[in-house]
Design a protein around this motif. Structure first.
Motif, PDB file in Angstrom:
ATOM      1  N   GLY A 101       0.797  -1.221   0.000  1.00 33.14           N
ATOM      2  CA  GLY A 101       0.000   0.000   0.000  1.00 33.14           C
ATOM      3  C   GLY A 101       0.827   1.266   0.000  1.00 33.14           C
ATOM      4  O   GLY A 101       0.322   2.341  -0.345  1.00 33.14           O
ATOM      5  N   MET A 102       2.091   1.166   0.378  1.00 28.49           N
ATOM      6  CA  MET A 102       2.980   2.337   0.396  1.00 28.49           C
ATOM      7  C   MET A 102       3.989   2.333  -0.746  1.00 28.49           C
ATOM      8  O   MET A 102       4.844   3.215  -0.832  1.00 28.49           O
ATOM      9  CB  MET A 102       3.729   2.388   1.742  1.00 28.49           C
ATOM     10  CG  MET A 102       2.820   2.579   2.939  1.00 28.49           C
ATOM     11  SD  MET A 102       3.715   2.668   4.521  1.00 28.49           S
ATOM     12  CE  MET A 102       4.104   0.942   4.773  1.00 28.49           C
ATOM     13  N   LEU A 103       3.897   1.363  -1.641  1.00 32.34           N
ATOM     14  CA  LEU A 103       4.896   1.188  -2.698  1.00 32.34           C
ATOM     15  C   LEU A 103       4.774   2.277  -3.770  1.00 32.34           C
ATOM     16  O   LEU A 103       3.678   2.528  -4.285  1.00 32.34           O
ATOM     17  CB  LEU A 103       4.711  -0.189  -3.336  1.00 32.34           C
ATOM     18  CG  LEU A 103       5.861  -0.757  -4.143  1.00 32.34           C
ATOM     19  CD1 LEU A 103       7.102  -0.959  -3.284  1.00 32.34           C
ATOM     20  CD2 LEU A 103       5.435  -2.101  -4.749  1.00 32.34           C
ATOM     21  N   PRO A 104       5.883   2.942  -4.131  1.00 38.79           N
ATOM     22  CA  PRO A 104       5.837   3.952  -5.201  1.00 38.79           C
ATOM     23  C   PRO A 104       5.497   3.324  -6.552  1.00 38.79           C
ATOM     24  O   PRO A 104       5.707   2.129  -6.770  1.00 38.79           O
ATOM     25  CB  PRO A 104       7.257   4.534  -5.208  1.00 38.79           C
ATOM     26  CG  PRO A 104       7.831   4.185  -3.877  1.00 38.79           C
ATOM     27  CD  PRO A 104       7.207   2.872  -3.494  1.00 38.79           C
ATOM     28  N   SER A 105       4.992   4.142  -7.468  1.00 37.51           N
ATOM     29  CA  SER A 105       4.591   3.655  -8.780  1.00 37.51           C
ATOM     30  C   SER A 105       5.798   3.536  -9.719  1.00 37.51           C
ATOM     31  O   SER A 105       6.903   3.961  -9.396  1.00 37.51           O
ATOM     32  CB  SER A 105       3.576   4.621  -9.397  1.00 37.51           C
ATOM     33  OG  SER A 105       4.204   5.868  -9.667  1.00 37.51           O
ATOM     34  N   TYR A 106       5.532   2.988 -10.907  1.00 37.13           N
ATOM     35  CA  TYR A 106       6.578   2.875 -11.939  1.00 37.13           C
ATOM     36  C   TYR A 106       7.074   4.263 -12.336  1.00 37.13           C
ATOM     37  O   TYR A 106       8.265   4.461 -12.570  1.00 37.13           O
ATOM     38  CB  TYR A 106       6.020   2.136 -13.154  1.00 37.13           C
ATOM     39  CG  TYR A 106       7.067   1.862 -14.219  1.00 37.13           C
ATOM     40  CD1 TYR A 106       7.723   0.644 -14.265  1.00 37.13           C
ATOM     41  CD2 TYR A 106       7.386   2.821 -15.194  1.00 37.13           C
ATOM     42  CE1 TYR A 106       8.680   0.378 -15.238  1.00 37.13           C
ATOM     43  CE2 TYR A 106       8.331   2.569 -16.161  1.00 37.13           C
ATOM     44  CZ  TYR A 106       8.983   1.349 -16.183  1.00 37.13           C
ATOM     45  OH  TYR A 106       9.925   1.103 -17.139  1.00 37.13           O
ATOM     46  N   GLN A 107       6.180   5.217 -12.399  1.00 35.66           N
ATOM     47  CA  GLN A 107       6.558   6.570 -12.801  1.00 35.66           C
ATOM     48  C   GLN A 107       7.499   7.221 -11.775  1.00 35.66           C
ATOM     49  O   GLN A 107       8.263   8.121 -12.116  1.00 35.66           O
ATOM     50  CB  GLN A 107       5.307   7.439 -12.975  1.00 35.66           C
ATOM     51  CG  GLN A 107       4.497   7.138 -14.233  1.00 35.66           C
ATOM     52  CD  GLN A 107       3.786   5.794 -14.165  1.00 35.66           C
ATOM     53  OE1 GLN A 107       3.442   5.340 -13.079  1.00 35.66           O
ATOM     54  NE2 GLN A 107       3.575   5.171 -15.324  1.00 35.66           N
ATOM     55  N   SER A 108       7.469   6.742 -10.517  1.00 32.54           N
ATOM     56  CA  SER A 108       8.308   7.319  -9.464  1.00 32.54           C
ATOM     57  C   SER A 108       9.683   6.658  -9.372  1.00 32.54           C
ATOM     58  O   SER A 108      10.699   7.343  -9.259  1.00 32.54           O
ATOM     59  CB  SER A 108       7.608   7.208  -8.103  1.00 32.54           C
ATOM     60  OG  SER A 108       6.388   7.920  -8.108  1.00 32.54           O
ATOM     61  N   ILE A 109       9.727   5.316  -9.411  1.00 28.83           N
ATOM     62  CA  ILE A 109      11.015   4.625  -9.195  1.00 28.83           C
ATOM     63  C   ILE A 109      11.364   3.658 -10.312  1.00 28.83           C
ATOM     64  O   ILE A 109      12.318   2.888 -10.189  1.00 28.83           O
ATOM     65  CB  ILE A 109      11.021   3.886  -7.839  1.00 28.83           C
ATOM     66  CG1 ILE A 109       9.907   2.841  -7.788  1.00 28.83           C
ATOM     67  CG2 ILE A 109      10.903   4.875  -6.685  1.00 28.83           C
ATOM     68  CD1 ILE A 109       9.985   1.950  -6.549  1.00 28.83           C
ATOM     69  N   GLY A 110      10.622   3.687 -11.398  1.00 30.74           N
ATOM     70  CA  GLY A 110      10.975   2.872 -12.551  1.00 30.74           C
ATOM     71  C   GLY A 110      10.795   1.388 -12.316  1.00 30.74           C
ATOM     72  O   GLY A 110       9.857   0.956 -11.640  1.00 30.74           O
ATOM     73  N   VAL A 111      11.716   0.588 -12.835  1.00 27.20           N
ATOM     74  CA  VAL A 111      11.584  -0.863 -12.844  1.00 27.20           C
ATOM     75  C   VAL A 111      11.609  -1.466 -11.440  1.00 27.20           C
ATOM     76  O   VAL A 111      11.162  -2.604 -11.226  1.00 27.20           O
ATOM     77  CB  VAL A 111      12.690  -1.495 -13.722  1.00 27.20           C
ATOM     78  CG1 VAL A 111      14.049  -1.400 -13.032  1.00 27.20           C
ATOM     79  CG2 VAL A 111      12.358  -2.952 -14.064  1.00 27.20           C
ATOM     80  N   MET A 112      12.124  -0.718 -10.454  1.00 27.84           N
ATOM     81  CA  MET A 112      12.133  -1.226  -9.085  1.00 27.84           C
ATOM     82  C   MET A 112      10.713  -1.415  -8.551  1.00 27.84           C
ATOM     83  O   MET A 112      10.484  -2.242  -7.658  1.00 27.84           O
ATOM     84  CB  MET A 112      12.899  -0.277  -8.166  1.00 27.84           C
ATOM     85  CG  MET A 112      14.413  -0.391  -8.264  1.00 27.84           C
ATOM     86  SD  MET A 112      15.004  -2.069  -7.893  1.00 27.84           S
ATOM     87  CE  MET A 112      14.479  -2.256  -6.191  1.00 27.84           C
ATOM     88  N   ALA A 113       9.750  -0.672  -9.086  1.00 27.19           N
ATOM     89  CA  ALA A 113       8.363  -0.785  -8.618  1.00 27.19           C
ATOM     90  C   ALA A 113       7.806  -2.189  -8.853  1.00 27.19           C
ATOM     91  O   ALA A 113       7.346  -2.846  -7.904  1.00 27.19           O
ATOM     92  CB  ALA A 113       7.488   0.277  -9.275  1.00 27.19           C
ATOM     93  N   PRO A 114       7.833  -2.707 -10.096  1.00 27.97           N
ATOM     94  CA  PRO A 114       7.329  -4.075 -10.284  1.00 27.97           C
ATOM     95  C   PRO A 114       8.181  -5.126  -9.595  1.00 27.97           C
ATOM     96  O   PRO A 114       7.659  -6.158  -9.160  1.00 27.97           O
ATOM     97  CB  PRO A 114       7.335  -4.257 -11.807  1.00 27.97           C
ATOM     98  CG  PRO A 114       8.264  -3.229 -12.327  1.00 27.97           C
ATOM     99  CD  PRO A 114       8.159  -2.071 -11.386  1.00 27.97           C
TER     100      PRO A 114
END
Length: 452
Positions: A101-114
């Motif tokens: 629920g606190m995880l940043p989106s792809y637009q924020s941290i790139g490939v680290m998100a998925p």
């Protein structure tokens, strides 16, 4: 009898219910989010279908991790105790869900998100892999014989209640403007999990260890017998056929359930253009119908036998596959609701009886491992892949009811086969059900039947 001791069966059932409710609430909010929003938030792709497919892929990853949880917590539960194992699974699931629920989106941290999403999903899968078997056993092994069929089903009630809460939460936040929903609205159900976990932890800590397991240990100690073989090794050495039949028996509760929930949410919104709030309301009704079917099925099972009850409802689910998909393909929300909710009656009736039925297939010293592996290996192979396979079928064959109906019929047919063929430990049999020829089939398959 001590009043506190007399209350333990009901306290154990309550602890199993609340803990399982939260575990499945967490799992359902992930399933719903993967169908509705994760493709856009965590994957950078202009093709909505590819993004949704990738999102459902992370949903499937959780099922792959389930057997790991079954092995780890099954060993802990059989060797150390049911209670300790269940406390750890609850904490692991709750923490992983809140962090999502606190995880940043792809637009924020790139490939680290998925990548982080997949890691957290794996932790969720490990936790759920150890939860179901332990919750069933802590309720069943505390229950007096006359109430075992009803009290052993207590964890099963947690699943639809978790579904109702999860879909209700998402129905509320999905009414937000689309940008707000994808930015922060979807996170609220995940963060709310922390409150539920604290409440369930207090209840679960108040339950004693399984009296049946402790009695078994006392018998082994008096006989000066030391069980040196690890439960997992024992399962594969002596109970392989039961494990395979247990997996088949679990198909309708895992693969069938995700067919009528996750797959139908994705299919109806993507291909039939059903409004998101409408199909989520059907999901809420699914949980309510399942809840209503549980006590009815438990009562029927005490009258005609658990095996016969499961066989009847699984056979009915096979027959309902074609009418269900014909109704869904109309695109009318009322027809879709009828199709899904009738299937839910059959799945709910089966699921209530599965909890007291499946543990009878394994002796107590490997029971946690045996039922957890049966359920979770089925989930790893068929649960998470069912929405993916269904989505591929829809893309390949278009809006035709036949292929998806066949998929559901195969799922229900596997459970019917498992219900008819799985052997049981002789001392676990109930008076309403005859097993004679099945004990013989177990012996013919090369398995050694042991007293618990």
């Amino acid at each position: 009898m001590d009043i506190s001791a007399a209350r333990q069966p009901y306290r154990a059932a309550a602890a199993a219910f609340f803990g399982t409710m939260i575990e499945w609430y967490d799992f359902f909010i992930y399933a719903t989010a993967s169908a509705l929003v994760f493709g856009d938030v965590f994957f950078s792709n202009a093709d909505h279908f590819v993004g949704t497919l990738a999102s459902l892929g992370t949903f499937a990853v959780g099922f792959v991790a389930r057997p790991v949880g079954a092995i780890v917590f099954g060993h802990l539960g059989d060797k150390v105790g049911r209670k300790r194992s269940l406390i750890v699974t609850l904490l692991l699931m709750g923490i992983a869900t809140m962090v999502i629920g606190m995880l940043p989106s792809y637009q924020s941290i790139g490939v680290m998100a998925p990548i982080l999403l997949v890691v957290l999903r794996l932790l969720q899968g490990v936790a759920v892999g150890g939860e179901w078997g332990g919750a069933v056993l802590i309720a069943a092994e505390h229950a007096p014989p006359k109430l075992r069929t009803f009290l052993a089903a207590a964890p099963q009630y947690g699943s639809p209640v978790g579904l109702v809460i999860a879909t209700s939460m998402f129905a509320a936040v999905s009414s937000l403007p689309d940008a707000d929903f994808k930015s922060w609205g979807w996170r609220i159900p995940f963060l709310f999990s922390g409150v539920l976990v604290l409440a369930a932890l207090l209840i679960r800590r108040s339950v004693n260890e399984s009296p049946e397991l402790e009695a078994h240990r006392e018998r082994m100690a008096k006989a000066r017998h030391v069980q040196e073989v690890a439960p997992l090794r024992n399962i594969f050495a002596r109970y392989k056929t039961r494990l395979l039949l247990g997996m088949a028996l679990s198909m309708l509760g895992i693969s069938g359930f995700y067919f009528i929930t996750t797959l139908m949410i994705t299919f109806t919104t993507t291909y039939l253009h059903v409004a998101r709030p409408d199909i989520l309301r059907v999901g809420t009704y699914t949980g309510i119908v399942e809840l209503l079917s549980f006590p009815i099925a438990s009562y029927i099972a005490t009258r005609i036998g658990e095996r016969r009850t499961i066989a009847i409802v699984a056979g009915a689910a096979v027959l309902w596959a074609a009418p269900m998909m014909m109704l869904v393909m109309t695109g009318n929300i009322a027809n879709i609701a009828v199709g899904i909710l009738v299937a839910t009656v059959f799945i709910g009736a089966y699921y209530a009886v599965l909890a007291p039925f499946l543990p009878k297939a394994f002796p107590i010293d490997v029971r946690y491992t045996g039922i957890s592996l049966s359920f979770q290996l089925c989930g790893a192979l068929f649960g998470g892949t069912t929405p993916l396979l269904g989505l591929w079928i829809a893309e390949r064959f278009g809006l035709h009811w036949g292929p998806l109906a066949l998929l559901f019929a195969i799922i229900a047919g596997a459970t019917l086969l498992g219900a008819v063929l799985i052997p049981h430990e002789p001392q676990a049999e109930g008076g309403a059900e005859s097993e004679g020829n099945l004990s013989a089939s177990g012996a013919a398959s090369g398995m050694t039947v042991r007293n618990a």
